[in-house]
Design an enzyme around this catalytic site. Structure first.
Site, PDB file in Angstrom:
ATOM      1  N   GLY A 216     -51.380 -28.831 -13.544  1.00  0.00           N
ATOM      2  CA  GLY A 216     -51.258 -27.927 -12.930  1.00  0.00           C
ATOM      3  C   GLY A 216     -50.562 -26.442 -13.011  1.00  0.00           C
ATOM      4  N   ILE A 217     -50.152 -25.723 -12.311  1.00  0.00           N
ATOM      5  CA  ILE A 217     -49.333 -24.587 -12.311  1.00  0.00           C
ATOM      6  C   ILE A 217     -48.493 -24.804 -13.268  1.00  0.00           C
ATOM      7  CG2 ILE A 217     -47.685 -23.430 -11.151  1.00  0.00           C
ATOM      8  CD1 ILE A 217     -48.264 -24.130  -8.688  1.00  0.00           C
ATOM      9  N   LYS A 293     -44.122 -36.459   5.297  1.00  0.00           N
ATOM     10  CA  LYS A 293     -43.886 -37.331   6.933  1.00  0.00           C
ATOM     11  C   LYS A 293     -43.326 -36.814   7.628  1.00  0.00           C
ATOM     12  CE  LYS A 293     -44.672 -42.724   5.141  1.00  0.00           C
ATOM     13  NZ  LYS A 293     -46.078 -41.988   5.721  1.00  0.00           N
ATOM     14  N   TYR A 351     -39.394 -31.473   1.224  1.00  0.00           N
ATOM     15  CA  TYR A 351     -40.361 -30.432   0.855  1.00  0.00           C
ATOM     16  C   TYR A 351     -39.482 -28.828   1.327  1.00  0.00           C
ATOM     17  CZ  TYR A 351     -43.758 -27.725  -2.026  1.00  0.00           C
ATOM     18  OH  TYR A 351     -44.525 -27.310  -3.100  1.00  0.00           O
ATOM     19  N   THR A 388     -55.709 -26.096  -6.533  1.00  0.00           N
ATOM     20  CA  THR A 388     -55.102 -27.053  -8.199  1.00  0.00           C
ATOM     21  C   THR A 388     -55.225 -28.606  -7.486  1.00  0.00           C
ATOM     22  OG1 THR A 388     -53.091 -27.398  -6.663  1.00  0.00           O
ATOM     23  CG2 THR A 388     -52.939 -26.090  -8.439  1.00  0.00           C
TER      24      THR A 388
HETATM   25  P1  NAD Z   1     -49.073 -30.744 -10.059  1.00  0.00           P
HETATM   26  O1  NAD Z   1     -48.416 -32.275  -8.739  1.00  0.00           O
HETATM   27  O2  NAD Z   1     -50.316 -30.734 -10.710  1.00  0.00           O
HETATM   28  O3  NAD Z   1     -47.601 -31.007 -11.316  1.00  0.00           O
HETATM   29  C1  NAD Z   1     -45.773 -31.304 -10.867  1.00  0.00           C
HETATM   30  C2  NAD Z   1     -45.794 -31.638 -11.943  1.00  0.00           C
HETATM   31  O4  NAD Z   1     -44.511 -32.415 -12.467  1.00  0.00           O
HETATM   32  C3  NAD Z   1     -46.649 -33.031 -12.604  1.00  0.00           C
HETATM   33  O5  NAD Z   1     -47.425 -33.032 -14.450  1.00  0.00           O
HETATM   34  C4  NAD Z   1     -45.741 -33.784 -12.780  1.00  0.00           C
HETATM   35  O6  NAD Z   1     -45.334 -35.481 -13.354  1.00  0.00           O
HETATM   36  C5  NAD Z   1     -44.097 -33.495 -13.096  1.00  0.00           C
HETATM   37  N1  NAD Z   1     -43.564 -33.746 -12.505  1.00  0.00           N
HETATM   38  C6  NAD Z   1     -43.138 -34.883 -11.567  1.00  0.00           C
HETATM   39  N2  NAD Z   1     -42.247 -35.405 -10.746  1.00  0.00           N
HETATM   40  C7  NAD Z   1     -41.239 -34.989 -11.454  1.00  0.00           C
HETATM   41  C8  NAD Z   1     -40.065 -36.057 -12.305  1.00  0.00           C
HETATM   42  N3  NAD Z   1     -39.535 -36.254 -11.788  1.00  0.00           N
HETATM   43  N4  NAD Z   1     -39.677 -35.444 -13.798  1.00  0.00           N
HETATM   44  C9  NAD Z   1     -40.701 -34.811 -15.033  1.00  0.00           C
HETATM   45  N5  NAD Z   1     -41.275 -34.217 -14.434  1.00  0.00           N
HETATM   46  C10 NAD Z   1     -42.093 -34.520 -13.155  1.00  0.00           C
HETATM   47  O7  NAD Z   1     -48.483 -29.570  -8.682  1.00  0.00           O
HETATM   48  P2  NAD Z   1     -48.694 -28.279  -9.247  1.00  0.00           P
HETATM   49  O8  NAD Z   1     -49.462 -27.991  -7.564  1.00  0.00           O
HETATM   50  O9  NAD Z   1     -49.109 -27.557 -10.595  1.00  0.00           O
HETATM   51  O10 NAD Z   1     -47.523 -27.415  -8.940  1.00  0.00           O
HETATM   52  C11 NAD Z   1     -46.427 -27.282  -9.260  1.00  0.00           C
HETATM   53  C12 NAD Z   1     -44.626 -26.603  -8.717  1.00  0.00           C
HETATM   54  O11 NAD Z   1     -45.376 -25.468  -7.707  1.00  0.00           O
HETATM   55  C13 NAD Z   1     -44.481 -27.398  -8.563  1.00  0.00           C
HETATM   56  O12 NAD Z   1     -42.934 -27.029  -7.794  1.00  0.00           O
HETATM   57  C14 NAD Z   1     -45.043 -27.337  -6.221  1.00  0.00           C
HETATM   58  O13 NAD Z   1     -44.436 -28.000  -5.758  1.00  0.00           O
HETATM   59  C15 NAD Z   1     -44.614 -26.051  -6.432  1.00  0.00           C
HETATM   60  N6  NAD Z   1     -46.121 -25.690  -5.558  1.00  0.00           N
HETATM   61  C16 NAD Z   1     -47.396 -25.919  -5.861  1.00  0.00           C
HETATM   62  C17 NAD Z   1     -48.079 -25.340  -4.854  1.00  0.00           C
HETATM   63  C18 NAD Z   1     -49.642 -25.832  -4.599  1.00  0.00           C
HETATM   64  O14 NAD Z   1     -50.749 -24.668  -3.488  1.00  0.00           O
HETATM   65  N7  NAD Z   1     -49.686 -25.370  -5.347  1.00  0.00           N
HETATM   66  C19 NAD Z   1     -47.891 -24.392  -3.623  1.00  0.00           C
HETATM   67  C20 NAD Z   1     -46.365 -24.047  -3.485  1.00  0.00           C
HETATM   68  C21 NAD Z   1     -45.679 -24.094  -4.680  1.00  0.00           C
END
Ligand code: NAD
Length: 447
Positions: A216-217, A293, A351, A388
């Site tokens: 992901g990001i 939730k 969140y 993503t």
């Molecule tokens: P994702 O779920 O694809 O990736 C998150 C990663 O964090 C995963 O690889 C996961 O294994 C890791 N992770 C989770 N808990 C963990 C822990 N306790 N210890 C170590 N690693 C851990 O999500 P994403 O969409 O790539 O999001 C990345 C960030 O961007 C997050 O903080 C998310 O909240 C934020 N975000 C995403 C979006 C979106 O639209 N995708 C929007 C706003 C914010």
């Protein structure tokens, strides 16, 4: 994970249907590729104040071609307007006088930057006029269309030379999905920007640590920081070890698997970065989860887990790294918040609280560290709808609304978040401190 509606509107029949039915027609956004020039075209510089004369020289350092004075028939890729000389509301009409004649002479995906003085640093009528710039730029961002972006950069007096990394980001395709934002430079009397030998590899010789880097990001952040010259250390949970190792092997990076909420995580991370890398220059707290939730149905373990991963762990890890002096001088602490932390969202009390907490962390730490001579900065990005695996799983109707409710009528890509983080990470961004920039295509959701 492609945007099928956008692809349809780019076909000839789709374009015609969207036009006739008044449906959104998302522009194809230009994005930066390694080796590209920062700006493909001419940037017109206007306005008056502390910067107008300096701007062509500054932009020249980034190999950007500039012009002063509009020429009939000429097209422009970008506009930079120095508004620091506007000290009364009556003078704001100079914005209209500059912009109206040139807005029909812009190339696709144009970039507009207005530069002002932080209103909180001036008084009286000047403060009113400078504050007014925000309404102007945010509205123009919603009007400009054609994949264009509009930003307001408030630069404190004396920090004119610290603008370079910010102009390079905001005038280039790196900021494809960032619009309607307000950036502050030098507002807390930060250290001045360090020079960068090569803007194509600003992170050469630097170590960047990224949590949640297996996909992901986070994966894209690791890739972009690597492109900019950094040695990357990626972290993820043990269950994601295979993916993490694959990504880090491609980037010639190092990796670490642990749960960031484990009681010994801060200490283990600090030890690893100190022992294997002699310290760290860029820390990106990207790992995050949602366990949505409505509050009426919430349980303490789910509520607490989101807070612990998204904000408490970044807080404790940062504190440990700073206490053990693992963060090198001119270091960067970068958080990943969310638009939900600004606007709130149904089902996301935990969140949104965690992501608003990330913004609180930026506020608290950036001010504290600005007093220090080390030049360590703290900033965050607040992504909107980013395409993503996570958002691909959202039901179709909700996803469509989420994707279209922004000035660009489309979702962003992980690389858009990563490029914004790379701008904060640059050694030339020392005076960019305490900012929370939304990467949301100027989403309609606001506070
Ligand atoms: P994702 O779920 O694809 O990736 C998150 C990663 O964090 C995963 O690889 C996961 O294994 C890791 N992770 C989770 N808990 C963990 C822990 N306790 N210890 C170590 N690693 C851990 O999500 P994403 O969409 O790539 O999001 C990345 C960030 O961007 C997050 O903080 C998310 O909240 C934020 N975000 C995403 C979006 C979106 O639209 N995708 C929007 C706003 C914010």
């Amino acid at each position: 994970m492609s945007d099928k509606y956008q692809s349809f509107t780019q076909s000839s029949i789709g374009r015609m249907l969207a036009k006739n039915l008044g449906l959104p027609s998302p522009a194809k956004l230009e994005r930066y590729a390694a080796g590209d020039p920062l700006v493909r075209g001419t940037v017109l510089v206007g306005g008056r104040g502390r910067l107008a004369e300096e701007l062509p020289g500054l932009l020249g350092e980034l190999d950007v071609t500039t012009a002063t004075g509009q020429v009939d028939g000429q097209r422009y890729k970008g506009l930079v307007f120095d508004a620091t000389g506007l000290s009364t509301v009556a003078e704001l009409v100079e914005l209209q006088e500059f912009f109206t004649p040139v807005l029909r002479s812009l190339d696709g995906c144009p970039r507009v930057v207005v530069v002002g003085t932080p209103p909180e640093l001036v008084q009286g009528r000047e403060r009113v006029a400078q504050r007014a710039l925000e309404g102007f730029t945010r509205s123009l961002g919603k009007e400009i269309g054609n994949g264009g972006t509009v930003q307001l950069v408030y630069v404190a007096e004396g920090y004119e030379g610290s603008l370079l990394s910010t102009l390079g980001f905001l005038l280039s395709p790196k900021s494809a999905y960032v619009s309607g934002q307000v950036v502050r430079i030098g507002a807390h009397q930060e250290q001045k920007a360090a020079a960068v030998a090569d803007w194509r590899a600003p992170l050469a010789g630097k170590v960047a640590f990224v949590t949640g880097a297996s996909r992901g990001i986070g994966e894209e952040i690791a890739r972009v920081l690597h492109r900019d010259g950094a040695s990357v250390v990626g972290l993820d949970v043990p269950q994601a070890a295979d993916d993490l190792q694959r990504v880090m092997a491609e980037l010639d990076g190092d990796w670490l698997t642990l749960d960031i909420t484990a009681p010994d995580a801060p200490q283990r991370i600090a030890q690893h970065l100190k022992d294997k890398h002699g310290g760290v220059d860029v820390v990106v707290h990207n790992a995050g989860v949602t366990l949505d939730k409505k509050l009426a149905n919430q349980t303490p373990d789910r509520f607490g887990k989101v807070l612990a991963i998204n904000v408490e762990a970044p807080e404790l890890i940062t504190a440990e790294l700073l206490a053990q002096q693992v963060v090198n001088p001119n270091g960067r602490i970068i958080g990943v918040a969310s638009i939900a932390g600004i606007a709130g969202n149904v089902g996301q009390t935990s969140y949104a609280a965690s992501k608003a907490g990330v913004i609180g962390l930026v506020d608290a730490l950036s001010r504290e560290l600005a007093q220090d001579a080390a030049g360590i900065t703290v900033n965050a990005v607040a992504p909107g709808f980013i395409i993503t695996q996570m958002t691909a799983a959202v039901p179709f109707a909700t996803r469509e609304v989420g994707q279209r409710l922004n000035a660009m009528a489309q979702g962003g890509l992980p690389v858009d978040v990563a490029e914004t983080i790379a701008w904060y990470a640059s050694p030339a961004s020392t005076a960019v401190n305490g900012n929370v920039v939304r990467v949301c295509g100027q989403m309609m959701l606001g506070a």
